[in-house]
Design a protein around this motif. Sequence first.
Motif, PDB file in Angstrom:
ATOM      1  N   TYR A   1      26.005  47.497  48.548  1.00  0.00           N
ATOM      2  CA  TYR A   1      26.390  47.015  47.225  1.00  0.00           C
ATOM      3  C   TYR A   1      27.841  46.561  47.223  1.00  0.00           C
ATOM      4  N   THR A   2      28.154  45.644  46.319  1.00  0.00           N
ATOM      5  CA  THR A   2      29.523  45.186  46.105  1.00  0.00           C
ATOM      6  C   THR A   2      29.768  45.124  44.605  1.00  0.00           C
ATOM      7  N   ILE A   3      30.936  45.637  44.188  1.00  0.00           N
ATOM      8  CA  ILE A   3      31.343  45.564  42.787  1.00  0.00           C
ATOM      9  C   ILE A   3      32.260  44.359  42.633  1.00  0.00           C
ATOM     10  N   PHE A   4      31.910  43.459  41.728  1.00  0.00           N
ATOM     11  CA  PHE A   4      32.749  42.301  41.431  1.00  0.00           C
ATOM     12  C   PHE A   4      33.308  42.448  40.023  1.00  0.00           C
ATOM     13  N   VAL A   5      34.616  42.300  39.882  1.00  0.00           N
ATOM     14  CA  VAL A   5      35.262  42.305  38.576  1.00  0.00           C
ATOM     15  C   VAL A   5      35.978  40.970  38.436  1.00  0.00           C
ATOM     16  N   GLN A   6      35.639  40.241  37.360  1.00  0.00           N
ATOM     17  CA  GLN A   6      36.244  38.932  37.150  1.00  0.00           C
ATOM     18  C   GLN A   6      36.885  38.909  35.773  1.00  0.00           C
TER      19      GLN A   6
ATOM     20  N   THR B   1      39.286  40.665  28.771  1.00  0.00           N
ATOM     21  CA  THR B   1      37.885  40.267  28.764  1.00  0.00           C
ATOM     22  C   THR B   1      37.485  39.888  30.192  1.00  0.00           C
ATOM     23  N   GLY B   2      36.262  40.237  30.546  1.00  0.00           N
ATOM     24  CA  GLY B   2      35.799  39.854  31.874  1.00  0.00           C
ATOM     25  C   GLY B   2      34.397  40.344  32.156  1.00  0.00           C
ATOM     26  N   ASP B   3      33.951  40.060  33.336  1.00  0.00           N
ATOM     27  CA  ASP B   3      32.605  40.432  33.769  1.00  0.00           C
ATOM     28  C   ASP B   3      32.672  41.443  34.896  1.00  0.00           C
ATOM     29  N   VAL B   4      31.673  42.313  34.908  1.00  0.00           N
ATOM     30  CA  VAL B   4      31.488  43.252  36.015  1.00  0.00           C
ATOM     31  C   VAL B   4      30.073  43.034  36.533  1.00  0.00           C
ATOM     32  N   ILE B   5      29.966  42.833  37.828  1.00  0.00           N
ATOM     33  CA  ILE B   5      28.665  42.642  38.468  1.00  0.00           C
ATOM     34  C   ILE B   5      28.596  43.583  39.661  1.00  0.00           C
TER      35      ILE B   5
ATOM     36  N   SER C   1      41.888  44.289  35.687  1.00  0.00           N
ATOM     37  CA  SER C   1      40.898  44.281  36.772  1.00  0.00           C
ATOM     38  C   SER C   1      40.935  45.586  37.563  1.00  0.00           C
ATOM     39  N   ARG C   2      42.128  46.062  37.845  1.00  0.00           N
ATOM     40  CA  ARG C   2      42.285  47.312  38.593  1.00  0.00           C
ATOM     41  C   ARG C   2      41.725  48.493  37.791  1.00  0.00           C
ATOM     42  N   ALA C   3      41.993  48.533  36.477  1.00  0.00           N
ATOM     43  CA  ALA C   3      41.495  49.619  35.629  1.00  0.00           C
ATOM     44  C   ALA C   3      39.968  49.608  35.566  1.00  0.00           C
ATOM     45  N   VAL C   4      39.380  48.415  35.424  1.00  0.00           N
ATOM     46  CA  VAL C   4      37.919  48.295  35.381  1.00  0.00           C
ATOM     47  C   VAL C   4      37.316  48.750  36.707  1.00  0.00           C
ATOM     48  N   MET C   5      37.884  48.285  37.799  1.00  0.00           N
ATOM     49  CA  MET C   5      37.371  48.667  39.117  1.00  0.00           C
ATOM     50  C   MET C   5      37.443  50.188  39.303  1.00  0.00           C
ATOM     51  N   ASN C   6      38.540  50.799  38.893  1.00  0.00           N
ATOM     52  CA  ASN C   6      38.690  52.252  39.029  1.00  0.00           C
ATOM     53  C   ASN C   6      37.635  53.011  38.230  1.00  0.00           C
TER      54      ASN C   6
ATOM     55  N   TYR D   1      23.198  45.578  38.065  1.00  0.00           N
ATOM     56  CA  TYR D   1      24.059  45.782  36.894  1.00  0.00           C
ATOM     57  C   TYR D   1      24.947  44.560  36.681  1.00  0.00           C
ATOM     58  N   ARG D   2      25.017  44.154  35.405  1.00  0.00           N
ATOM     59  CA  ARG D   2      25.910  43.062  35.006  1.00  0.00           C
ATOM     60  C   ARG D   2      26.339  43.327  33.571  1.00  0.00           C
ATOM     61  N   ARG D   3      27.636  43.219  33.317  1.00  0.00           N
ATOM     62  CA  ARG D   3      28.149  43.509  31.985  1.00  0.00           C
ATOM     63  C   ARG D   3      29.363  42.643  31.697  1.00  0.00           C
ATOM     64  N   THR D   4      29.434  42.105  30.479  1.00  0.00           N
ATOM     65  CA  THR D   4      30.624  41.406  30.015  1.00  0.00           C
ATOM     66  C   THR D   4      31.391  42.367  29.117  1.00  0.00           C
ATOM     67  N   ILE D   5      32.656  42.566  29.439  1.00  0.00           N
ATOM     68  CA  ILE D   5      33.518  43.467  28.674  1.00  0.00           C
ATOM     69  C   ILE D   5      34.417  42.608  27.790  1.00  0.00           C
ATOM     70  N   GLN D   6      34.428  42.928  26.486  1.00  0.00           N
ATOM     71  CA  GLN D   6      35.264  42.160  25.550  1.00  0.00           C
ATOM     72  C   GLN D   6      36.142  43.091  24.756  1.00  0.00           C
TER      73      GLN D   6
END
Length: 129
Positions: free
Chosen positions: A41-46, A109-113, A60-65, A124-129
């Motif tokens: 698996y790979t976590i992508f944060v955009q 705002t961004g996406d996590v996949i 991005s760093r906070a979301v990834m953590n 898993y896919r989520r848009t954070i707003q």
Amino acid sequence: MKKQMKRMLAGGRWICALVACCAIVTIALTSCKKDMDEFHYTIFVQYKGIEQGEAAVNWSRAVMNIYQSALGVSSMEFTRSGSQEECDKAVFEACKKAEAQFSTLPSGTGDVIVHNSTARTQPYRRTIQ
């Protein structure tokens, strides 16, 4: 002459039976579905917010953590073992639990996949707003 022909035919049947057995064993061994596999698996944060630079990096760093913590991993790439359904479900559930911590994120705002590169799916896919 007849005896030689009978021997050849009997020998031929034995060879045919041996070839058939080998084919059956080969098919059985190669077509068996594995119950336990390893999935990568790979976590992508955009980041997609208006702000750029340090704010985007911090978000991005906070979301990834948050997601790494929920998944129990220390990098953006990780592996799970089991059936695809079990692994994808466990990843999805861990990511859903991570959503409870969105209130601690800096504004952005961004996406996590989360991508299952072995099975080529996105559990898993989520848009954070």
